[in-house]
Design a protein around this motif. Structure first.
Motif, PDB file in Angstrom:
ATOM      1  N   GLN A  87       0.822  -1.210   0.000  1.00  0.00           N
ATOM      2  CA  GLN A  87       0.000   0.000   0.000  1.00  0.00           C
ATOM      3  C   GLN A  87       0.859   1.265   0.000  1.00  0.00           C
ATOM      4  OE1 GLN A  87      -3.577  -0.693   2.042  1.00  0.00           O
ATOM      5  NE2 GLN A  87      -4.244   0.329   0.195  1.00  0.00           N
ATOM      6  N   ASP A  88       1.897   1.275   0.860  1.00  0.00           N
ATOM      7  CA  ASP A  88       2.675   2.521   0.936  1.00  0.00           C
ATOM      8  C   ASP A  88       3.894   2.494   0.014  1.00  0.00           C
ATOM      9  OD1 ASP A  88       4.758   1.216   2.211  1.00  0.00           O
ATOM     10  OD2 ASP A  88       4.050   1.690   4.214  1.00  0.00           O
ATOM     11  N   GLY A  89       4.059   1.400  -0.748  1.00  0.00           N
ATOM     12  CA  GLY A  89       5.107   1.391  -1.769  1.00  0.00           C
ATOM     13  C   GLY A  89       6.462   0.915  -1.272  1.00  0.00           C
ATOM     14  N   ILE A 146       3.363  10.057 -12.827  1.00  0.00           N
ATOM     15  CA  ILE A 146       2.522  11.162 -12.329  1.00  0.00           C
ATOM     16  C   ILE A 146       2.433  11.079 -10.808  1.00  0.00           C
ATOM     17  CG2 ILE A 146       0.207  12.151 -12.406  1.00  0.00           C
ATOM     18  CD1 ILE A 146      -0.042  10.958 -15.250  1.00  0.00           C
ATOM     19  N   ILE A 147       2.371   9.828 -10.292  1.00  0.00           N
ATOM     20  CA  ILE A 147       2.259   9.639  -8.841  1.00  0.00           C
ATOM     21  C   ILE A 147       3.505  10.154  -8.138  1.00  0.00           C
ATOM     22  CG2 ILE A 147       2.087   7.877  -7.029  1.00  0.00           C
ATOM     23  CD1 ILE A 147       0.539   6.163  -9.068  1.00  0.00           C
ATOM     24  N   GLU A 148       4.685   9.908  -8.731  1.00  0.00           N
ATOM     25  CA  GLU A 148       5.907  10.286  -8.019  1.00  0.00           C
ATOM     26  C   GLU A 148       6.302  11.737  -8.253  1.00  0.00           C
ATOM     27  OE1 GLU A 148       9.318   8.038  -9.154  1.00  0.00           O
ATOM     28  OE2 GLU A 148       9.563   9.063 -11.051  1.00  0.00           O
ATOM     29  N   HIS A 149       5.647  12.384  -9.214  1.00  0.00           N
ATOM     30  CA  HIS A 149       6.096  13.724  -9.606  1.00  0.00           C
ATOM     31  C   HIS A 149       6.121  14.743  -8.447  1.00  0.00           C
ATOM     32  CE1 HIS A 149       7.448  16.201 -12.880  1.00  0.00           C
ATOM     33  NE2 HIS A 149       6.711  17.187 -12.392  1.00  0.00           N
ATOM     34  N   PRO A 150       5.085  14.791  -7.602  1.00  0.00           N
ATOM     35  CA  PRO A 150       5.128  15.763  -6.497  1.00  0.00           C
ATOM     36  C   PRO A 150       6.334  15.553  -5.584  1.00  0.00           C
ATOM     37  CG  PRO A 150       2.928  14.824  -6.704  1.00  0.00           C
ATOM     38  CD  PRO A 150       3.802  14.072  -7.653  1.00  0.00           C
ATOM     39  N   GLN A 151       6.741  14.297  -5.392  1.00  0.00           N
ATOM     40  CA  GLN A 151       7.893  14.029  -4.519  1.00  0.00           C
ATOM     41  C   GLN A 151       9.178  14.533  -5.179  1.00  0.00           C
ATOM     42  OE1 GLN A 151       4.756  12.792  -3.300  1.00  0.00           O
ATOM     43  NE2 GLN A 151       5.298  11.108  -4.656  1.00  0.00           N
ATOM     44  N   PHE A 164      15.553   2.375  -7.174  1.00  0.00           N
ATOM     45  CA  PHE A 164      14.161   2.095  -6.843  1.00  0.00           C
ATOM     46  C   PHE A 164      13.363   1.971  -8.132  1.00  0.00           C
ATOM     47  CE2 PHE A 164       9.835   2.881  -5.488  1.00  0.00           C
ATOM     48  CZ  PHE A 164       9.758   2.042  -4.393  1.00  0.00           C
ATOM     49  N   ALA A 165      12.751   0.786  -8.314  1.00  0.00           N
ATOM     50  CA  ALA A 165      11.901   0.556  -9.486  1.00  0.00           C
ATOM     51  C   ALA A 165      10.467   0.805  -9.068  1.00  0.00           C
ATOM     52  CB  ALA A 165      12.079  -0.867  -9.991  1.00  0.00           C
ATOM     53  N   GLY A 166       9.830   1.799  -9.682  1.00  0.00           N
ATOM     54  CA  GLY A 166       8.461   2.140  -9.321  1.00  0.00           C
ATOM     55  C   GLY A 166       8.406   3.565  -8.827  1.00  0.00           C
ATOM     56  N   PRO A 167       7.191   4.047  -8.566  1.00  0.00           N
ATOM     57  CA  PRO A 167       7.053   5.451  -8.190  1.00  0.00           C
ATOM     58  C   PRO A 167       7.574   5.720  -6.781  1.00  0.00           C
ATOM     59  CG  PRO A 167       4.949   4.338  -8.049  1.00  0.00           C
ATOM     60  CD  PRO A 167       5.912   3.348  -8.629  1.00  0.00           C
ATOM     61  N   ILE A 168       8.267   6.849  -6.629  1.00  0.00           N
ATOM     62  CA  ILE A 168       8.719   7.270  -5.304  1.00  0.00           C
ATOM     63  C   ILE A 168       7.541   7.932  -4.622  1.00  0.00           C
ATOM     64  CG2 ILE A 168      10.289   8.803  -4.085  1.00  0.00           C
ATOM     65  CD1 ILE A 168      12.306   8.257  -6.252  1.00  0.00           C
ATOM     66  N   THR A 169       6.863   7.160  -3.784  1.00  0.00           N
ATOM     67  CA  THR A 169       5.726   7.708  -3.047  1.00  0.00           C
ATOM     68  C   THR A 169       6.265   8.516  -1.870  1.00  0.00           C
ATOM     69  OG1 THR A 169       5.677   5.734  -1.692  1.00  0.00           O
ATOM     70  CG2 THR A 169       4.282   5.730  -3.651  1.00  0.00           C
ATOM     71  N   ALA A 170       5.355   9.202  -1.165  1.00  0.00           N
ATOM     72  CA  ALA A 170       5.774   9.995  -0.007  1.00  0.00           C
ATOM     73  C   ALA A 170       6.450   9.096   1.026  1.00  0.00           C
ATOM     74  CB  ALA A 170       4.570  10.716   0.592  1.00  0.00           C
ATOM     75  N   VAL A 174       8.101   6.194   0.479  1.00  0.00           N
ATOM     76  CA  VAL A 174       9.424   5.789  -0.004  1.00  0.00           C
ATOM     77  C   VAL A 174      10.397   6.951   0.171  1.00  0.00           C
ATOM     78  CG1 VAL A 174      10.734   5.108  -2.042  1.00  0.00           C
ATOM     79  CG2 VAL A 174       8.497   4.099  -1.622  1.00  0.00           C
ATOM     80  N   LEU A 175       9.916   8.159  -0.122  1.00  0.00           N
ATOM     81  CA  LEU A 175      10.755   9.344   0.010  1.00  0.00           C
ATOM     82  C   LEU A 175      11.230   9.502   1.461  1.00  0.00           C
ATOM     83  CD1 LEU A 175      11.897  12.021  -1.076  1.00  0.00           C
ATOM     84  CD2 LEU A 175       9.700  13.071  -0.565  1.00  0.00           C
ATOM     85  N   ASN A 176      10.279   9.420   2.402  1.00  0.00           N
ATOM     86  CA  ASN A 176      10.627   9.704   3.790  1.00  0.00           C
ATOM     87  C   ASN A 176      11.353   8.556   4.463  1.00  0.00           C
ATOM     88  OD1 ASN A 176       9.521  12.280   3.724  1.00  0.00           O
ATOM     89  ND2 ASN A 176       7.463  11.451   4.041  1.00  0.00           N
ATOM     90  N   GLN A 177      10.974   7.317   4.129  1.00  0.00           N
ATOM     91  CA  GLN A 177      11.558   6.179   4.847  1.00  0.00           C
ATOM     92  C   GLN A 177      12.853   5.694   4.209  1.00  0.00           C
ATOM     93  OE1 GLN A 177       8.367   3.319   5.152  1.00  0.00           O
ATOM     94  NE2 GLN A 177       7.102   4.852   6.162  1.00  0.00           N
TER      95      GLN A 177
END
Lengths: 152, 191
Positions: B36-38, B95-100, B170-176, B178-181
């Protein structure tokens, strides 16, 4: 009669057999021996996108790129081992459907033997140890048993 | 008397399947939470290039972009750790990872982009609409440089340290998450 149409279409689809990966005309080598080599090699290379298929079986874009790459290398005169090494350097063990024997994959290759050894060890340990004797009867149980034997 | 420990053992044995099920349940729960959280990706594969320099390459700029292209020389010894991000305008997880990526860009983390099999006009429209986090942007239309990096899908992101070695992929979108952890601790460690 209309309801027969879908059934007919299904039958035709089944008769057509499993569809292989779609090849563009330019994707095959003109020399049949070289093409056979490319296909044999491609069947040992995992499609990293779909993961359960080889690049010869996969429709994925990357698989097509890798099929082309394998053929380019063959045309350039590379050996099978060199092409395998080329892909292994970039994508690691996972790209080879038959992973190479290394310290890291040793456990994988030895796992059938390990499982067999473990099973044998369990069987031997069980055999050596006779089943424990049943616990002696308590005085109450003894009295009850005697009553039953004597009858009413 | 001696029947007691025997009985206890039997009861423990009878409860064993329950324990196995409970352990499996806990395992699945962690896997689902990670999905869920990537932070957990069952299809991810370790990069063959980890702790090695990137492969030699030289990519032209994206036509019409305000950034120079990207080559391995730009990654040889960066003044601070840099990210190399393979992306495409047609890629939904991008698109999902773009804000990060935009957040990292605002914080001053250098991000070099590689535009993977994308039409320049589409790439530029994507950046005009959503913001442009890149300092350099190389165009990999045939996708051959991506193969040299071991990329198997977009987005993929690599962290290159000051020695010019790949430290993280990292393969896949950098979610919030993934970014923080994952990514932020690594950026601090290699700073």
């Amino acid at each position: 009669m209309h309801h027969r149409l879908p059934a007919l279409a299904l039958l035709l689809a089944l008769l057509a057999g499993p569809a292989g990966a779609a090849f563009l005309p330019g994707d095959r080598l003109a020399d049949p021996a070289a093409e056979a080599r490319a296909q044999a090699l491609g069947r040992e290379i995992r499609c990293m996108v779909c993961q359960g298929q080889s690049i010869e079986d996969s429709e994925a874009d990357l698989a097509r790129d890798l099929r082309r790459l394998v053929r380019e290398r063959i045309e350039a005169g590379d050996s099978d081992a060199a092409i395998r090494r080329f892909l292994h350097e970039r994508y690691g063990d996972f790209v080879l459907l038959r992973p190479p024997l290394s310290a890291f994959t040793l456990l994988l290759w030895a796992s059938p033997l390990l499982a067999l050894a473990l099973g044998l060890a369990v069987i031997l340990a069980r055999r050596r140890q006779p089943p424990p004797a049943p616990a002696p009867l308590s005085p109450e149980e003894q009295a009850r048993l005697e009553r039953i034997i004597r009858g009413p | 008397m001696s029947a007691r420990p025997d009985l206890l053992r039997r009861r423990l044995l009878a409860a064993a399947p329950l324990g196995v099920v409970a352990a499996a349940g806990a395992g699945f729960w962690f896997m689902l939470a990670g999905l869920q959280d990537g932070s957990f990706n069952p299809r991810s594969v370790p990069s063959a290039l980890l702790n090695r320099p990137p492969p030699p390459f030289d990519l032209p700029p994206v036509e019409g972009a305000p950034h120079p292209g990207l080559s391995s020389a730009d990654l040889r010894a960066p003044a601070r750790p840099v990210l190399v991000n393979f992306w495409a305008s047609w890629c939904v997880p991008c698109i999902i990872e773009h804000p990060q990526l935009m957040a990292l860009h605002r914080e001053g983390v250098p991000i070099y982009g590689i535009s993977y099999k994308d039409r320049p006009a589409d790439a530029l429209r994507f950046l005009a609409e959503r913001g442009d986090p890149y300092r350099r942007l190389g165009a990999d239309l045939p996708g051959r440089v991506a193969i040299d990096w071991g990329v198997y899908g977009v987005p993929e992101t690599y962290l290159i340290d000051r020695q010019g070695l790949i430290r993280w992929r990292f393969a896949g979108p950098i979610t919030a998450d993934v970014l923080n952890q994952d990514l932020r601790p690594l950026l601090r460690r290699y700073a």
